[in-house]
Design a protein around this motif. Structure first.
Motif, PDB file in Angstrom:
ATOM      1  N   SER A 261      63.820  36.660  46.297  1.00 51.42           N
ATOM      2  CA  SER A 261      62.688  36.676  47.261  1.00 51.42           C
ATOM      3  C   SER A 261      61.778  37.960  47.091  1.00 51.42           C
ATOM      4  CB  SER A 261      63.075  36.096  48.589  1.00 51.42           C
ATOM      5  OG  SER A 261      64.149  37.128  49.273  1.00 51.42           O
ATOM      6  N   HIS A 262      60.663  38.186  47.480  1.00 55.70           N
ATOM      7  CA  HIS A 262      59.992  39.418  47.285  1.00 55.70           C
ATOM      8  C   HIS A 262      58.592  39.383  47.941  1.00 55.70           C
ATOM      9  CE1 HIS A 262      58.864  36.824  43.903  1.00 55.70           C
ATOM     10  NE2 HIS A 262      57.602  37.206  44.144  1.00 55.70           N
ATOM     11  N   ASN A 263      58.159  40.414  48.344  1.00 57.30           N
ATOM     12  CA  ASN A 263      56.771  40.652  49.015  1.00 57.30           C
ATOM     13  C   ASN A 263      55.705  40.749  48.030  1.00 57.30           C
ATOM     14  OD1 ASN A 263      57.777  40.428  51.756  1.00 57.30           O
ATOM     15  ND2 ASN A 263      58.459  42.511  51.401  1.00 57.30           N
ATOM     16  N   LEU A 264      54.482  40.686  48.420  1.00 57.71           N
ATOM     17  CA  LEU A 264      53.312  40.600  47.605  1.00 57.71           C
ATOM     18  C   LEU A 264      52.443  41.928  48.391  1.00 57.71           C
ATOM     19  CD1 LEU A 264      52.284  36.997  46.905  1.00 57.71           C
ATOM     20  CD2 LEU A 264      53.540  38.467  45.471  1.00 57.71           C
ATOM     21  N   ILE A 265      51.619  42.457  47.392  1.00 55.80           N
ATOM     22  CA  ILE A 265      50.790  43.552  47.837  1.00 55.80           C
ATOM     23  C   ILE A 265      49.571  43.254  47.699  1.00 55.80           C
ATOM     24  CG2 ILE A 265      52.549  45.372  47.578  1.00 55.80           C
ATOM     25  CD1 ILE A 265      51.098  46.221  45.260  1.00 55.80           C
ATOM     26  N   GLU A 266      48.410  44.005  48.123  1.00 63.24           N
ATOM     27  CA  GLU A 266      47.193  43.743  48.059  1.00 63.24           C
ATOM     28  C   GLU A 266      46.490  43.348  46.547  1.00 63.24           C
ATOM     29  OE1 GLU A 266      43.608  42.429  49.591  1.00 63.24           O
ATOM     30  OE2 GLU A 266      45.021  43.250  51.027  1.00 63.24           O
ATOM     31  N   GLU A 267      47.108  44.137  45.863  1.00 60.29           N
ATOM     32  CA  GLU A 267      46.759  44.245  44.646  1.00 60.29           C
ATOM     33  C   GLU A 267      47.059  42.902  43.911  1.00 60.29           C
ATOM     34  OE1 GLU A 267      47.315  46.994  40.267  1.00 60.29           O
ATOM     35  OE2 GLU A 267      48.028  47.524  42.276  1.00 60.29           O
ATOM     36  N   ASP A 268      48.347  42.759  43.999  1.00 61.69           N
ATOM     37  CA  ASP A 268      48.665  41.122  43.480  1.00 61.69           C
ATOM     38  C   ASP A 268      47.870  39.992  43.820  1.00 61.69           C
ATOM     39  OD1 ASP A 268      51.148  42.882  42.906  1.00 61.69           O
ATOM     40  OD2 ASP A 268      52.053  42.306  44.556  1.00 61.69           O
ATOM     41  N   ILE A 269      47.398  40.111  45.370  1.00 59.86           N
ATOM     42  CA  ILE A 269      46.508  39.128  45.785  1.00 59.86           C
ATOM     43  C   ILE A 269      45.052  39.039  45.384  1.00 59.86           C
ATOM     44  CG2 ILE A 269      45.490  38.124  48.062  1.00 59.86           C
ATOM     45  CD1 ILE A 269      48.463  37.456  47.690  1.00 59.86           C
ATOM     46  N   THR A 270      44.631  40.081  44.943  1.00 62.86           N
ATOM     47  CA  THR A 270      43.349  40.312  44.366  1.00 62.86           C
ATOM     48  C   THR A 270      43.356  39.639  43.107  1.00 62.86           C
ATOM     49  OG1 THR A 270      42.807  42.322  45.600  1.00 62.86           O
ATOM     50  CG2 THR A 270      41.688  41.862  43.720  1.00 62.86           C
ATOM     51  N   PHE A 271      44.212  39.863  42.365  1.00 59.70           N
ATOM     52  CA  PHE A 271      44.519  39.164  40.883  1.00 59.70           C
ATOM     53  C   PHE A 271      44.665  37.815  40.892  1.00 59.70           C
ATOM     54  CE2 PHE A 271      46.508  37.783  37.127  1.00 59.70           C
ATOM     55  CZ  PHE A 271      46.100  38.467  35.833  1.00 59.70           C
ATOM     56  N   TYR A 272      45.495  37.223  41.954  1.00 60.06           N
ATOM     57  CA  TYR A 272      45.840  35.856  41.920  1.00 60.06           C
ATOM     58  C   TYR A 272      44.385  35.279  42.455  1.00 60.06           C
ATOM     59  CZ  TYR A 272      48.106  31.621  43.936  1.00 60.06           C
ATOM     60  OH  TYR A 272      48.448  30.335  44.167  1.00 60.06           O
ATOM     61  N   LYS A 273      43.914  35.727  43.605  1.00 64.81           N
ATOM     62  CA  LYS A 273      42.383  35.111  44.069  1.00 64.81           C
ATOM     63  C   LYS A 273      41.606  35.117  43.204  1.00 64.81           C
ATOM     64  CE  LYS A 273      42.975  35.835  49.089  1.00 64.81           C
ATOM     65  NZ  LYS A 273      42.373  36.553  50.242  1.00 64.81           N
ATOM     66  N   GLN A 274      41.225  35.936  42.208  1.00 67.08           N
ATOM     67  CA  GLN A 274      40.274  35.916  41.019  1.00 67.08           C
ATOM     68  C   GLN A 274      40.769  34.692  40.201  1.00 67.08           C
ATOM     69  OE1 GLN A 274      40.653  39.911  39.298  1.00 67.08           O
ATOM     70  NE2 GLN A 274      38.944  40.746  40.385  1.00 67.08           N
ATOM     71  N   LEU A 275      41.885  34.629  39.947  1.00 62.91           N
ATOM     72  CA  LEU A 275      42.281  33.354  38.902  1.00 62.91           C
ATOM     73  C   LEU A 275      41.916  32.058  39.773  1.00 62.91           C
ATOM     74  CD1 LEU A 275      45.456  34.340  37.242  1.00 62.91           C
ATOM     75  CD2 LEU A 275      43.337  33.425  36.085  1.00 62.91           C
ATOM     76  N   ILE A 276      42.405  31.898  41.047  1.00 62.38           N
ATOM     77  CA  ILE A 276      42.085  30.968  41.823  1.00 62.38           C
ATOM     78  C   ILE A 276      40.622  30.280  41.819  1.00 62.38           C
ATOM     79  CG2 ILE A 276      41.902  30.086  44.194  1.00 62.38           C
ATOM     80  CD1 ILE A 276      44.539  31.155  44.924  1.00 62.38           C
TER      81      ILE A 276
END
Length: 288
Positions: free
Chosen positions: A140-155
């Motif tokens: 299990s792990h945590n996500l940071i803002e940079e991770d989410i920015t990339f993911y939201k762009q793909l979404i």
């Protein structure tokens, strides 16, 4: 998995498109340049998760069939980081896929080229550079803002691809990062599916035997599932480890799968007070 014959070139393309960091980064940049729209999309997305064999696929199909959601489908393989470019180029390739077939689980669920599928884990493998993946377990792990920015762009690129405001995700291993996803997607809905533990554990045990046999007979099935991050069962199986909790690795034992069930849903219950978490019972889902 779709019933498709992969030749040597197909296998090379899949490996490059899913796991080569340089090519993935380049394709993603090209995709954004031509297709990305920096506009506001609905934040009311749906995330389905839970231990495998709990009914996550049935819920995914039911929601997707409403026509309200954008979601990854089999037709987006293998270029999941550039879905719009691949959509423009892939029409001729799709002709070699059978119209409809039973998936490799042999569980009666029929799939076709436009069926929604769990194709997100390679995204997290790319973002986190496989750092949470260990020999026998996933941490299990945590996500940071940079991770989410990339993911939201793909979404958003998937929303553009399918022209629907809401995104629908199915990813069993999102349990590993669910606290972070809840934090960064406060207006979305998260569905955790559970099932009778004895039946679900036995189903997991049977699928482990099934996929072990499939992967022994066809080595590319093993490679393919590693590329997709499908570690639920088979020769590449890895269990969930929450808070560095390790268990004895013995997937050929039924008791092992029951232990996994207990560990997963004990952890999931810690999230029950979040307002956007919803637990769904598989047996109730079937009845309704």
């Amino acid at each position: 998995m779709l019933e498709i014959k992969y030749n040597s070139l197909d296998k090379i393309i899949h490996k490059l498109a899913l796991s080569n960091k340089g090519i993935v980064s380049l394709l993603f940049k090209i995709e954004k340049f031509f297709f990305y729209e920096n506009k506001t999309f609905s934040e009311k997305n749906f995330f389905i998760t839970g231990l495998a064999r709990s009914g996550t696929t049935q819920l995914l199909n039911s929601l997707y069939n409403t026509g309200m959601f954008s979601s990854y489908t089999y037709s987006d393989m293998p270029f999941i980081f550039s879905p719009n470019i691949w959509n423009k180029l892939s029409s001729s390739f799709k002709k070699k896929i059978k119209e409809q077939t039973e998936r490799a689980h042999q569980d009666g669920i029929k799939i076709h080229i436009n069926s929604p599928e769990a194709l997100e884990e390679p995204i997290w493998m790319f973002i986190k550079e496989n750092e949470y993946i260990h020999n026998n377990y996933l941490q299990s792990h945590n996500l940071i803002e940079e991770d989410i920015t990339f993911y939201k762009q793909l979404i958003n690129l998937i929303k553009i691809r399918y022209n629907k405001e809401r995104y629908l995700s199915k990813n069993n291993f999102n349990l590993l990062r669910l606290k972070s996803l809840i934090k960064f997607f406060p207006d979305s809905y998260f569905f955790i599916i559970f099932r009778n533990p004895l039946e679900q554990s036995y189903s997991l045990y049977k699928q482990h035997i099934n996929f072990t046999n499939l992967q022994t007979d066809n080595k590319f099935i093993l490679e393919y599932m590693n590329l997709l991050g499908h570690f639920d069962f088979g020769l590449n199986h890895k269990y969930y480890s929450f808070d560095n909790n390790l268990i004895e690795f013995n997937p050929n034992s039924y008791d092992y799968w029951l232990k996994i069930w207990i560990e997963v849903y004990k952890y999931a219950l810690n999230l029950k007070n979040y307002k956007n978490i919803h637990f769904i019972c598989y047996e109730n889902l079937c009845e309704k």
